[in-house]
Design a protein around this motif. Sequence first.
Motif, short mmCIF file in Angstrom:
data_model
loop_
_atom_site.label_atom_id
_atom_site.label_comp_id
_atom_site.label_asym_id
_atom_site.label_seq_id
_atom_site.Cartn_x
_atom_site.Cartn_y
_atom_site.Cartn_z
N VAL A 74 3.56 8.36 7.86
CA VAL A 74 2.76 7.46 7.01
C VAL A 74 3.48 6.13 6.81
N MET A 75 4.79 6.21 6.51
CA MET A 75 5.54 4.98 6.25
C MET A 75 5.65 4.10 7.48
N SER A 76 5.99 4.71 8.62
CA SER A 76 6.20 3.86 9.80
C SER A 76 4.87 3.27 10.27
N ALA A 77 3.76 4.00 10.03
CA ALA A 77 2.46 3.44 10.39
C ALA A 77 2.05 2.30 9.45
N SER A 78 2.41 2.41 8.17
CA SER A 78 1.98 1.40 7.20
C SER A 78 2.88 0.17 7.19
N PHE A 79 4.18 0.34 7.52
CA PHE A 79 5.14 -0.71 7.21
C PHE A 79 4.97 -1.98 8.05
N GLY A 80 4.57 -1.82 9.32
CA GLY A 80 4.33 -3.01 10.14
C GLY A 80 3.27 -3.89 9.51
N GLY A 81 2.18 -3.27 9.06
CA GLY A 81 1.12 -4.03 8.42
C GLY A 81 1.55 -4.65 7.10
N ILE A 82 2.41 -3.92 6.36
CA ILE A 82 2.91 -4.47 5.10
C ILE A 82 3.77 -5.70 5.38
N ALA A 83 4.67 -5.60 6.38
CA ALA A 83 5.52 -6.74 6.74
C ALA A 83 4.65 -7.92 7.15
N ARG A 84 3.63 -7.65 7.98
CA ARG A 84 2.70 -8.72 8.41
C ARG A 84 2.06 -9.40 7.22
N ASP A 85 1.54 -8.61 6.29
CA ASP A 85 0.80 -9.18 5.17
C ASP A 85 1.72 -9.96 4.23
#
Lengths: 208, 208, 208
Positions: free
Chosen positions: B129-140
């Motif tokens: 869950v974390m590795s899938a979400s974190f790229g998008g969080i960094a982008r945003d």
Amino acid sequence: MTFDITAAVNIMGLAAVAVFAVSGALDAARQKMDILGFMLIGTATGVGGGTLRDVLLGKMPVFWIREPIWIVICLTASAITYFIAPRLASRTRALIWMDAVGLALFSVVGTKVALDFGVSPLIAICMGVMSASFGGIARDVLCGSNLTLMNEELYITTTLAGAIVYLVLRQLDVGSNYDLIGGFLVAFILRALAILFNIKLPNAYRNS
Amino acid sequence: MTFDITAAVNIMGLAAVAVFAVSGALDAARQKMDILGFMLIGTATGVGGGTLRDVLLGKMPVFWIREPIWIVICLTASAITYFIAPRLASRTRALIWMDAVGLALFSVVGTKVALDFGVSPLIAICMGVMSASFGGIARDVLCGSNLTLMNEELYITTTLAGAIVYLVLRQLDVGSNYDLIGGFLVAFILRALAILFNIKLPNAYRNS
Amino acid sequence: MTFDITAAVNIMGLAAVAVFAVSGALDAARQKMDILGFMLIGTATGVGGGTLRDVLLGKMPVFWIREPIWIVICLTASAITYFIAPRLASRTRALIWMDAVGLALFSVVGTKVALDFGVSPLIAICMGVMSASFGGIARDVLCGSNLTLMNEELYITTTLAGAIVYLVLRQLDVGSNYDLIGGFLVAFILRALAILFNIKLPNAYRNS
């Protein structure tokens, strides 16, 4: 690697992680997220500070991978908050107080872990301040809130006081966890007074 | 350390990193950045999740330092996006779909890498869950956008479903990468349906 | 582990960390924070880039835990800024120039550290760009400011130029730290010209 649930530092650490998880979940409530959002934000807030501490020290895998109990605590606390939060008179008020308890707990626990790792006192205090602040920073960034640590009543001062009092008591060798409890009490009372009476550091910039 | 380009997990990983890089570059387009901005945001989005995973597990240097192919993929995908994006009818729509593909791929790949590292199933799911979400969080965060994971249709649910389905199929030993593909398909279809039909989890807070 | 204060890379590194700490403290001034806020933001900005670099490479504990002098520099520079900032004609202008000096210094120092660690030239350049940008990103996120790296005059270009010029000079073996100084000068002059004459990369998106 063994986890002693009766050790004061672990009891205080678990309490710190749980109340920070609740504070994260309460921020998720303000953002009207679903239950999985509560659990994600709550867990990131709860383990964020300790994770940063472990990464900077090089204690990998980080603590919650070594001991999944921490994640279970966060997920449970966040899920319970999802059902309880609607009954709270003021979620913002509850968030501030949960944050205050976690802040005071983390400032002593973070300093202790760093000292036990063998770093110098100056670095240990920095690690205490950082690990206490970072969970809240992660929460605020993830929720798009204003950072709680800014313009707040004695927020960083609290973590610094907790870390320094713990360090001094530990050097004095007061023993039997009184150093941990002493640091926590000073930090929590300081922050509580600051919240109740709106105390801030003198600041040349505030009125400019 | 050796990189097998024919392994399913690596093919899926490269695809995940590439589509996340494109989603990052599309967000850079919304911010009217120059081509280097596209490449920086695209690369941070593409490798962000896997970098967090490696750091938390203690697999350092992180994967893209060990195998620079990942960075080359991100830089190339971001640069191509710079020239293609102006021709897209809707950059926001393209971003959402690229993000959906990357999300589904990362949720299974992240879970697999964590399980192969030897962590417990609960932690592996958290890492997925974390590795899938974190790229998008960094982008945003880098683009100053609202976080995609908030208020979104089954966003975290998708990563959780992908991780759990992969885990169950792996335990059932269905073999020959069907576990990876199964987890990806369930996650992607779930997210696609949620986007198309605006499906959300029931949420006591949404109307309060 | 030994720290040679006379080595050019350490002198440049200390200068980079100090000016970045000042830039962070100046941002804290815009947010009207108290002196501890200055010290927290200043320190995070000063050591942020190098910390990310060390974590990604796996050089743990990170540099400022191994050598507390870096933290002392940041805390001192931030505290001094607290008393000097009110006398500045324009804090924003001072912040931009401090940031420019730190950016140019970090782009060569970050690239050198990565190359000395043994990574490939492509990765070393990425590390130079990342470690130069990350302190400013941390500062802007902590202060809730718009990211300086976005829509800015040749910001990422500067770090890239510094990293590449240093890399080429090092390969040419110009010796005796001329490679470090050459990379810094090219990067700083480029950024200075961009700030003074508002130079930007051609960008198909800006007017769309």
